[in-house]
Enzyme design. Structure first.
Site, mmCIF file in Angstrom:
data_model
loop_
_atom_site.group_PDB
_atom_site.id
_atom_site.type_symbol
_atom_site.label_atom_id
_atom_site.label_comp_id
_atom_site.label_asym_id
_atom_site.label_seq_id
_atom_site.Cartn_x
_atom_site.Cartn_y
_atom_site.Cartn_z
ATOM 1 C CE LYS A 9 52.265 35.184 31.078
ATOM 2 N NZ LYS A 9 50.444 34.810 31.714
ATOM 3 C CE1 TYR A 49 47.628 37.127 28.287
ATOM 4 C CE2 TYR A 49 49.485 39.406 28.513
ATOM 5 C CZ TYR A 49 49.152 37.809 28.760
ATOM 6 O OH TYR A 49 49.732 37.221 29.656
ATOM 7 C CG PHE A 57 40.990 38.800 33.395
ATOM 8 C CD1 PHE A 57 42.735 38.223 32.621
ATOM 9 C CD2 PHE A 57 40.709 37.839 33.413
ATOM 10 C CE1 PHE A 57 42.229 37.169 31.369
ATOM 11 C CE2 PHE A 57 40.335 36.846 32.365
ATOM 12 C CZ PHE A 57 41.663 36.591 31.649
ATOM 13 N NE ARG A 85 48.357 25.737 26.475
ATOM 14 C CZ ARG A 85 48.396 27.127 26.971
ATOM 15 N NH1 ARG A 85 48.732 28.108 27.212
ATOM 16 N NH2 ARG A 85 47.394 27.121 27.502
ATOM 17 N NE ARG A 102 51.142 28.974 33.358
ATOM 18 C CZ ARG A 102 50.461 29.303 32.559
ATOM 19 N NH1 ARG A 102 48.913 28.871 32.108
ATOM 20 N NH2 ARG A 102 49.562 30.879 31.627
ATOM 21 C CG ASN A 112 49.915 32.384 34.325
ATOM 22 O OD1 ASN A 112 50.872 32.816 34.069
ATOM 23 N ND2 ASN A 112 49.298 32.076 34.390
ATOM 24 C CG HIS A 115 52.011 33.580 26.410
ATOM 25 N ND1 HIS A 115 51.054 34.013 26.680
ATOM 26 C CD2 HIS A 115 51.813 33.328 25.794
ATOM 27 C CE1 HIS A 115 50.587 33.367 25.175
ATOM 28 N NE2 HIS A 115 51.522 32.944 24.293
ATOM 29 C CD GLU A 126 50.432 34.080 21.061
ATOM 30 O OE1 GLU A 126 51.795 32.976 21.606
ATOM 31 O OE2 GLU A 126 49.646 33.507 21.620
HETATM 32 P P1 DAT Z 1 46.830 30.505 29.526
HETATM 33 O O1 DAT Z 1 48.305 31.759 30.334
HETATM 34 O O2 DAT Z 1 47.317 29.597 29.770
HETATM 35 O O3 DAT Z 1 47.507 30.312 27.986
HETATM 36 P P2 DAT Z 1 44.630 32.518 28.986
HETATM 37 O O4 DAT Z 1 45.657 32.327 27.762
HETATM 38 O O5 DAT Z 1 43.255 31.830 29.471
HETATM 39 O O6 DAT Z 1 45.685 31.624 30.027
HETATM 40 O O7 DAT Z 1 44.786 33.579 29.880
HETATM 41 C C1 DAT Z 1 45.778 34.133 29.575
HETATM 42 C C2 DAT Z 1 46.603 35.089 30.909
HETATM 43 O O8 DAT Z 1 45.259 35.645 31.943
HETATM 44 C C3 DAT Z 1 46.755 33.883 32.150
HETATM 45 O O9 DAT Z 1 48.240 33.133 32.229
HETATM 46 C C4 DAT Z 1 46.632 34.195 33.299
HETATM 47 C C5 DAT Z 1 45.596 34.945 33.085
HETATM 48 N N1 DAT Z 1 44.168 35.109 33.331
HETATM 49 C C6 DAT Z 1 43.712 33.356 33.273
HETATM 50 N N2 DAT Z 1 41.822 33.759 33.715
HETATM 51 C C7 DAT Z 1 42.056 34.413 34.131
HETATM 52 C C8 DAT Z 1 41.077 34.779 35.439
HETATM 53 N N3 DAT Z 1 39.898 34.352 35.545
HETATM 54 N N4 DAT Z 1 41.279 36.358 36.123
HETATM 55 C C9 DAT Z 1 42.292 36.514 36.475
HETATM 56 N N5 DAT Z 1 43.357 35.909 35.239
HETATM 57 C C10 DAT Z 1 43.513 35.331 34.166
HETATM 58 MG MG MG Z 2 46.644 31.433 26.603
#
Ligand code: DAT
Ligand code: MG
Length: 147
Positions: A9, A49, A57, A85, A102, A112, A115, A126
């Site tokens: 990212k 996304y 968010f 992962r 991370r 973070n 991805h 994807e």
């Molecule tokens: P990951 O990236 O571990 O697969 P995810 O798919 O649940 O996590 O979420 C996508 C991204 O969104 C994640 O990398 C960071 C952001 N994110 C997730 N939960 C969040 C929250 N509660 N508040 C703000 N950003 C969040």
């Molecule tokens: Mg994810």
């Protein structure tokens, strides 16, 4: 054999972590089958996304991922999705262990660093969204037997 979509990212790119992250995947034994450095168009960011569209968010997520270039990759290995992962570490910084990407480099939930696809369905979706077929190497055909 499995393929997963991995993206460094904007924060990871700006902090100079591309080399370290690629090394981690190479050292672990995954094979790189595709890579590109790009500024993400907003439509691609929204599609990527899409599962989070209703989350509060979502807007921040799209703004962040389109803010400066990312480094997108496809890595191949047996069980590539779960291995990647576990190398990334958990989403919540409280749970991302030292030794993971991370866990070693961040404490921010949003910024973070990386991805990675979370399932076979996400990986297929994807990879198809980010890469065309001819941007991906057929590793076994070009290098020989998969090691
Ligand atoms: P990951 O990236 O571990 O697969 P995810 O798919 O649940 O996590 O979420 C996508 C991204 O969104 C994640 O990398 C960071 C952001 N994110 C997730 N939960 C969040 C929250 N509660 N508040 C703000 N950003 C969040
Ligand atoms: Mg994810």
């Amino acid at each position: 054999m499995e393929r997963t979509f991995i993206m460094i990212k904007p924060d990871g790119v700006q902090r100079g972590l591309i080399g370290d992250i690629i090394s981690r995947f190479e050292n672990r034994g995954l094979k790189l089958v595709g890579a590109k450095f790009l500024q993400v168009p907003s439509q691609l960011a929204e599609d990527h996304y899409a599962e989070h569209r209703e989350r509060p968010f979502f807007g921040e997520l799209v703004t962040f991922i389109t803010s400066s270039p990312v480094f997108a990759m496809v890595w191949e290995a047996p069980n590539a999705i779960s291995i990647a992962r576990s190398m990334m570490g958990k989403t919540n910084p409280v749970d991302s262990l030292p030794g993971t990407i991370r866990g070693d480099y961040g404490i921010s939930l949003g910024m973070n660093i990386i991805h990675g696809s979370d399932s076979a369905e996400s990986a297929a979706r994807e990879i198809a969204m980010w890469f065309t077929q001819n941007e991906l190497t057929m590793y076994e055909q070009t290098i020989g037997k998969w090691i």
